[in-house]
Each structure stands twice: as C-alpha cells, then as structure tokens.
Scaffold this active site. Structure first.
Site, short mmCIF file in Angstrom:
data_model
loop_
_atom_site.label_atom_id
_atom_site.label_comp_id
_atom_site.label_asym_id
_atom_site.label_seq_id
_atom_site.Cartn_x
_atom_site.Cartn_y
_atom_site.Cartn_z
N LYS A 172 0.82 -1.22 0.00
CA LYS A 172 0.00 0.00 0.00
C LYS A 172 0.85 1.27 0.00
O LYS A 172 2.04 1.24 0.29
CB LYS A 172 -0.94 -0.02 1.20
CG LYS A 172 -2.11 -0.97 0.94
CD LYS A 172 -3.22 -0.82 1.92
CE LYS A 172 -4.37 -1.75 1.48
NZ LYS A 172 -5.38 -1.91 2.50
N ARG A 192 -3.90 -9.86 4.91
CA ARG A 192 -4.26 -9.90 3.49
C ARG A 192 -3.02 -9.49 2.70
O ARG A 192 -2.55 -8.35 2.84
CB ARG A 192 -5.42 -8.92 3.27
CG ARG A 192 -6.01 -8.90 1.88
CD ARG A 192 -7.17 -7.91 1.83
NE ARG A 192 -7.76 -7.86 0.51
CZ ARG A 192 -7.26 -7.14 -0.50
NH1 ARG A 192 -6.19 -6.41 -0.34
NH2 ARG A 192 -7.86 -7.15 -1.68
N1 HH2 Z 1 -7.46 -3.45 0.76
C1 HH2 Z 1 -7.77 -3.43 -0.55
C2 HH2 Z 1 -8.90 -4.11 -1.03
N2 HH2 Z 1 -9.70 -4.80 -0.19
N3 HH2 Z 1 -10.20 -5.58 1.99
C3 HH2 Z 1 -9.92 -5.61 3.30
N4 HH2 Z 1 -10.70 -6.30 4.15
N5 HH2 Z 1 -8.84 -4.94 3.82
C4 HH2 Z 1 -8.00 -4.21 3.04
O1 HH2 Z 1 -7.05 -3.61 3.58
C5 HH2 Z 1 -8.26 -4.15 1.63
C6 HH2 Z 1 -9.40 -4.86 1.13
C7 HH2 Z 1 -6.89 -2.68 -1.51
O2 HH2 Z 1 -5.87 -3.46 -2.04
P1 HH2 Z 1 -5.88 -4.25 -3.46
O3 HH2 Z 1 -6.97 -5.26 -3.50
O4 HH2 Z 1 -4.55 -4.80 -3.71
O5 HH2 Z 1 -6.11 -3.12 -4.54
P2 HH2 Z 1 -7.37 -2.64 -5.36
O6 HH2 Z 1 -8.41 -2.22 -4.41
O7 HH2 Z 1 -6.85 -1.51 -6.22
O8 HH2 Z 1 -7.85 -3.79 -6.17
#
Ligand code: HH2
Length: 277
Positions: free
Chosen positions: A222, A256
């Site tokens: 992040k 995660r």
């Molecule tokens: N972070 C992201 C997405 N979903 N869900 C939970 N429970 N906690 C988190 O910290 C979280 C989440 C963001 O990361 P990522 O899926 O890699 O990116 P994007 O939202 O751009 O797909």
C-alpha cells in the site's frame, strides 16, 4: 483456553496462528497488480500458485478500490468473478469475495463462496440481509468516504476511537440481524480515508480493535509502505513484510497479502521465535 475458531462457509478455521489471505484481483485497474489477472485463466493459475505457496484463504475482488478508482456495475463485477469462483470451487481453500454490492454478495454466496469481505462495512441497504441467512463469514472494514474521494484530507477526533466505534456499531447491526457465532472479522481499513499517521496509529493500537472481533489487516504494497520507504509499488515487499509482522505482533488474526510465499516465510520465522502464535 479454548482455541478461537472462525466459522467460514464450508470451513472452520482455527485462529491459533495468523492466517494468510492471498489477494486475487480480477480487475483491469488494481493499484498493485492491475490487469495481470483480468483473464480468468491467468487468475485461476495465480490462485493455484497462492494455494501451493500456503494461502489459508483467497480474497477475490473484481472492483478496484484504489483511491480514485472508477466503480463497476454489478453485472460487470459478476462477469469477472463467476468463472473464477466456478473454477476454484473445489480447490480446498476458503474463498472470500471482496465486494460492496448486495447483489454480488448474494450471487457469490449462491456460487459457494465462504466469506464476504465488504470494504464498506455492510453499510449498503440490503448488504446485511444478503449475508444474514447464510453460513459465510464476513469481514467488516472501516472506510471514511468513498474510494473516489477518500484521501482528500481525512480527519478524525481520535482515529482509533472513531474506527472502533464504527466497527462496533456495524458488528452490532450484523449480530442483530442474525450473523451470530464466530463468523465476524473486523478491519481498520489501512489506506481507506486515512493519512500515513492515521495508518501507523491504527496498527500501533490494533489491540483496541481486537476487543470487538478477530482483526484482519491489509497493508501489502500500500501507499503507506511507499511513503515510508520511497519505493514504487513493485518494490514494496520488504516494507510490507515489516508492517505485516508489526500487525501480527499486535494480534492480527488474518493478514491480506499479495506475496504469499514471502509472507509465509516471514510468519514462520516470527512465529518460531514468539512461540505462542
Ligand atoms: N485493501 C484493498 C482491497 N480490499 N479488503 C480488506 N478487508 N482490507 C484491506 O485492507 C483491503 C481490502 C486494496 O488493495 P488491493 O486489493 O490490492 O487493490 P485494489 O483495491 O486496487 O484492487
């Protein structure tokens, strides 16, 4: 002392040691791996690789939530998710679906997913009803505002107290609707409407959230890691591992992560030294 369990659809997961949730983004525009797994076959290969590397759960998301991301329709979201869920149904690993849409929640539950991960904290009208009659686990995340605008000068009275109050109210609403038993995870939502200092404070004071329910934390790759290290998203693994271990040391039950093999190694070393978790 009895071992805590997470009831998670078809599975009962013991929370004796921190669990690794592998991230599978079937989106064209995710911040860290956008576009790499938007074809179902590539996504399914990536999922199988994460399972081989030791993922305890997989979190499948079809809508990017990065700051400024464009929303997708429920039908487009489902078109991306359905083939991946179908192909992974018998993989032996609990499947989480990352969605804010009640319609997608219902479809994913009917397709056999085990956990619904809602970055909106089940605030959409009907979101609680979508999960209440099922056996899925839920992850209730805190987000200030909406992805498109959430990073515009977020302010809190006391970030930990505010996040805790929000999570407690959402958990009470879920329990009131019949989501009972050890089926709930809470998540401070690192990077969702928070400054760097807010994120650091939430990780430092994670035990205050663990009073509500077992805590899931997502820090992998992040912008917080970028801000602290000056690294581009492709070079944030060492920083991500450090933040993950800091969260686990403060009681995170599920982490995660995008890099399952490296996270598994870091946790193995950390747990061997700590002994108890
Ligand atoms: N972070 C992201 C997405 N979903 N869900 C939970 N429970 N906690 C988190 O910290 C979280 C989440 C963001 O990361 P990522 O899926 O890699 O990116 P994007 O939202 O751009 O797909």
């Amino acid at each position: 002392m009895s071992i805590p369990i997470l009831r998670c659809g078809r599975f009962g997961l013991t929370l004796q040691r921190p669990l690794l949730m592998g991230v599978l983004n079937v989106t064209p525009d995710s911040f860290s791996d956008g576009g790499r797994f938007s074809e179902p076959a590539a996504a399914i290969d990536a999922a199988r690789r994460m399972i081989d590397e030791g993922a305890d759960l997989l979190d499948i998301g079809a809508e990017s939530t990065r700051p400024g991301a464009a929303p997708v329709s429920a039908d487009d979201e489902w078109r991306r998710l359905a083939p991946v869920l179908e192909a992974l149904a018998g993989c032996g690993c609990p499947l989480s679906v990352d969605t804010r849409k009640p319609e997608t929640m219902r479809r994913a539950i009917a397709a056999g997913c085990d956990l619904i991960n809602d970055i909106g904290g089940f605030r959409e009208p009907d979101a609680i009803a979508a999960v209440a009659g099922s056996a899925v686990a839920v992850c209730v995340m805190h987000m200030r505002g909406e992805p498109a605008t959430m990073q515009q000068a977020p302010e809190y009275r006391d970030v930990v107290a505010d996040v805790r109050e929000f999570l407690r109210a959402r958990v009470d609403a879920l329990r009131g609707a019949g989501v009972v038993g050890p089926r709930i995870l809470v998540d401070p939502g690192i990077g969702f409407g928070k400054t760097l200092e807010h994120n650091l404070e939430l990780i430092r004071r994670l035990p205050a959230l663990a009073e509500i329910a077992p805590v899931l934390v997502g820090v992998s790759r992040k912008s917080m890691i970028g801000a602290l290290t000056g690294r581009d998203v492709s070079q944030r693994l060492p920083g991500s591992l450090a933040a993950m271990l800091a969260a686990v040391a403060r009681g995170a039950a599920v982490v995660r992560v995008h890099d399952v093999a490296a996270s598994r190694d870091a946790l193995a070393v950390w747990s061997s030294i700590e002994g108890s978790r």
